[in-house]
Design a protein around this motif. Sequence first.
Motif, PDB file in Angstrom:
ATOM      1  N   MET A  52       8.023  29.538 -24.346  1.00  0.00           N
ATOM      2  CA  MET A  52       8.387  29.029 -23.032  1.00  0.00           C
ATOM      3  C   MET A  52       8.880  27.595 -23.162  1.00  0.00           C
ATOM      4  O   MET A  52       8.425  26.861 -24.029  1.00  0.00           O
ATOM      5  N   THR A  53       9.765  27.230 -22.263  1.00  0.00           N
ATOM      6  CA  THR A  53      10.285  25.868 -22.287  1.00  0.00           C
ATOM      7  C   THR A  53       9.501  24.988 -21.328  1.00  0.00           C
ATOM      8  O   THR A  53       8.924  25.460 -20.344  1.00  0.00           O
ATOM      9  N   ASP A  54       9.490  23.695 -21.612  1.00  0.00           N
ATOM     10  CA  ASP A  54       8.867  22.732 -20.715  1.00  0.00           C
ATOM     11  C   ASP A  54       9.769  22.509 -19.515  1.00  0.00           C
ATOM     12  O   ASP A  54      10.987  22.664 -19.596  1.00  0.00           O
ATOM     13  N   ILE A  55       9.166  22.105 -18.423  1.00  0.00           N
ATOM     14  CA  ILE A  55       9.895  21.824 -17.192  1.00  0.00           C
ATOM     15  C   ILE A  55       9.597  20.382 -16.808  1.00  0.00           C
ATOM     16  O   ILE A  55       8.432  19.990 -16.737  1.00  0.00           O
ATOM     17  N   ALA A  56      10.622  19.613 -16.540  1.00  0.00           N
ATOM     18  CA  ALA A  56      10.440  18.236 -16.086  1.00  0.00           C
ATOM     19  C   ALA A  56      10.789  18.166 -14.604  1.00  0.00           C
ATOM     20  O   ALA A  56      11.857  18.628 -14.193  1.00  0.00           O
ATOM     21  N   LEU A  57       9.895  17.609 -13.814  1.00  0.00           N
ATOM     22  CA  LEU A  57      10.126  17.464 -12.381  1.00  0.00           C
ATOM     23  C   LEU A  57      10.103  15.989 -12.012  1.00  0.00           C
ATOM     24  O   LEU A  57       9.302  15.221 -12.552  1.00  0.00           O
ATOM     25  N   LYS A  58      10.961  15.607 -11.094  1.00  0.00           N
ATOM     26  CA  LYS A  58      11.007  14.234 -10.598  1.00  0.00           C
ATOM     27  C   LYS A  58      10.539  14.251  -9.149  1.00  0.00           C
ATOM     28  O   LYS A  58      11.087  15.002  -8.333  1.00  0.00           O
ATOM     29  N   PRO A  59       9.523  13.460  -8.810  1.00  0.00           N
ATOM     30  CA  PRO A  59       9.070  13.430  -7.412  1.00  0.00           C
ATOM     31  C   PRO A  59      10.205  13.045  -6.475  1.00  0.00           C
ATOM     32  O   PRO A  59      11.085  12.249  -6.825  1.00  0.00           O
ATOM     33  N   ILE A  60      10.180  13.630  -5.274  1.00  0.00           N
ATOM     34  CA  ILE A  60      11.185  13.319  -4.261  1.00  0.00           C
ATOM     35  C   ILE A  60      10.658  12.292  -3.258  1.00  0.00           C
ATOM     36  O   ILE A  60      11.404  11.770  -2.443  1.00  0.00           O
ATOM     37  N   GLY A  61       9.347  12.038  -3.321  1.00  0.00           N
ATOM     38  CA  GLY A  61       8.735  11.099  -2.399  1.00  0.00           C
ATOM     39  C   GLY A  61       7.261  10.954  -2.707  1.00  0.00           C
ATOM     40  O   GLY A  61       6.764  11.439  -3.732  1.00  0.00           O
ATOM     41  N   THR A 113       0.064  10.437  -3.548  1.00  0.00           N
ATOM     42  CA  THR A 113       0.338  11.695  -4.239  1.00  0.00           C
ATOM     43  C   THR A 113       1.847  11.906  -4.333  1.00  0.00           C
ATOM     44  O   THR A 113       2.549  11.820  -3.324  1.00  0.00           O
ATOM     45  N   PRO A 114       2.362  12.221  -5.520  1.00  0.00           N
ATOM     46  CA  PRO A 114       3.793  12.499  -5.657  1.00  0.00           C
ATOM     47  C   PRO A 114       4.166  13.834  -5.007  1.00  0.00           C
ATOM     48  O   PRO A 114       3.504  14.850  -5.234  1.00  0.00           O
ATOM     49  N   VAL A 115       5.216  13.822  -4.207  1.00  0.00           N
ATOM     50  CA  VAL A 115       5.712  15.034  -3.549  1.00  0.00           C
ATOM     51  C   VAL A 115       6.869  15.587  -4.387  1.00  0.00           C
ATOM     52  O   VAL A 115       7.792  14.859  -4.753  1.00  0.00           O
ATOM     53  N   LEU A 116       6.804  16.891  -4.685  1.00  0.00           N
ATOM     54  CA  LEU A 116       7.817  17.542  -5.522  1.00  0.00           C
ATOM     55  C   LEU A 116       8.898  18.238  -4.712  1.00  0.00           C
ATOM     56  O   LEU A 116      10.054  18.313  -5.133  1.00  0.00           O
ATOM     57  N   ASP A 117       8.523  18.780  -3.542  1.00  0.00           N
ATOM     58  CA  ASP A 117       9.506  19.475  -2.712  1.00  0.00           C
ATOM     59  C   ASP A 117       8.925  19.687  -1.326  1.00  0.00           C
ATOM     60  O   ASP A 117       7.709  19.623  -1.127  1.00  0.00           O
ATOM     61  N   ILE A 118       9.820  19.943  -0.381  1.00  0.00           N
ATOM     62  CA  ILE A 118       9.447  20.224   1.009  1.00  0.00           C
ATOM     63  C   ILE A 118      10.322  21.370   1.483  1.00  0.00           C
ATOM     64  O   ILE A 118      11.532  21.383   1.217  1.00  0.00           O
ATOM     65  N   LYS A 119       9.699  22.320   2.178  1.00  0.00           N
ATOM     66  CA  LYS A 119      10.453  23.442   2.749  1.00  0.00           C
ATOM     67  C   LYS A 119       9.984  23.657   4.180  1.00  0.00           C
ATOM     68  O   LYS A 119       8.801  23.529   4.470  1.00  0.00           O
ATOM     69  N   PRO A 120      10.901  24.022   5.072  1.00  0.00           N
ATOM     70  CA  PRO A 120      10.463  24.342   6.430  1.00  0.00           C
ATOM     71  C   PRO A 120       9.740  25.685   6.425  1.00  0.00           C
ATOM     72  O   PRO A 120      10.063  26.573   5.635  1.00  0.00           O
ATOM     73  N   VAL A 121       8.763  25.816   7.300  1.00  0.00           N
ATOM     74  CA  VAL A 121       8.076  27.099   7.449  1.00  0.00           C
ATOM     75  C   VAL A 121       8.888  27.935   8.428  1.00  0.00           C
ATOM     76  O   VAL A 121       9.152  27.516   9.552  1.00  0.00           O
ATOM     77  N   MET A 122       9.285  29.104   7.976  1.00  0.00           N
ATOM     78  CA  MET A 122      10.053  30.040   8.789  1.00  0.00           C
ATOM     79  C   MET A 122       9.280  31.342   8.901  1.00  0.00           C
ATOM     80  O   MET A 122       8.749  31.834   7.906  1.00  0.00           O
ATOM     81  N   LYS A 123       9.201  31.885  10.105  1.00  0.00           N
ATOM     82  CA  LYS A 123       8.457  33.125  10.329  1.00  0.00           C
ATOM     83  C   LYS A 123       8.873  34.236   9.374  1.00  0.00           C
ATOM     84  O   LYS A 123       8.053  35.011   8.913  1.00  0.00           O
TER      85      LYS A 123
END
Length: 154
Positions: free
Chosen positions: A1-10, A122-132
């Motif tokens: 498996m490959t490593d994954i690098a994430l950059k906080p968005i906020g 706390t570092p935030v990685l992503d945000i998504k709207p909640v949709m029914k």
Amino acid sequence: MTDIALKPIGVVRSARAEPIDDDWDAVAARIELDAAQFAPDATMGLGDFSHIEVIYHFDRVGSGEIHAGARHPRGRADWPKVGIFAQRGKGRPNRIGVCVCRLERVDGLTLHVRGLDAIDRTPVLDIKPVMKGFLPRGEIREPEWAGEIMREYW
């Protein structure tokens, strides 16, 4: 498996600095998005949603706190031992947290929320709207201890 690098968005801004397990609805918080990465139009239309799903990093969980097997949730021996993937504790292999919280308002790149179970800085990685349409279909099943653990959470 490959490593994954994430950059906080906020980052989370909250009066709560310790990861206490309960009463998260009592805490108002802000998510401050990184102005170096995003223009204010990145949040355009988000205020039309009542809730958002926040993906964040448990950055202060030490490597010695990571669980890869089974344990008693919250260390309570009266609850059954279950594997790390059958619970939502912070000592997860990749230290990723997910929370659906109320979006109270959007001010440019600042999101005002309630019920976000993440502590200050706390570092935030992503945000998504909640949709029914993305909510679970059909009946949701869970063991009795899972209902008990959430009794005082919100």
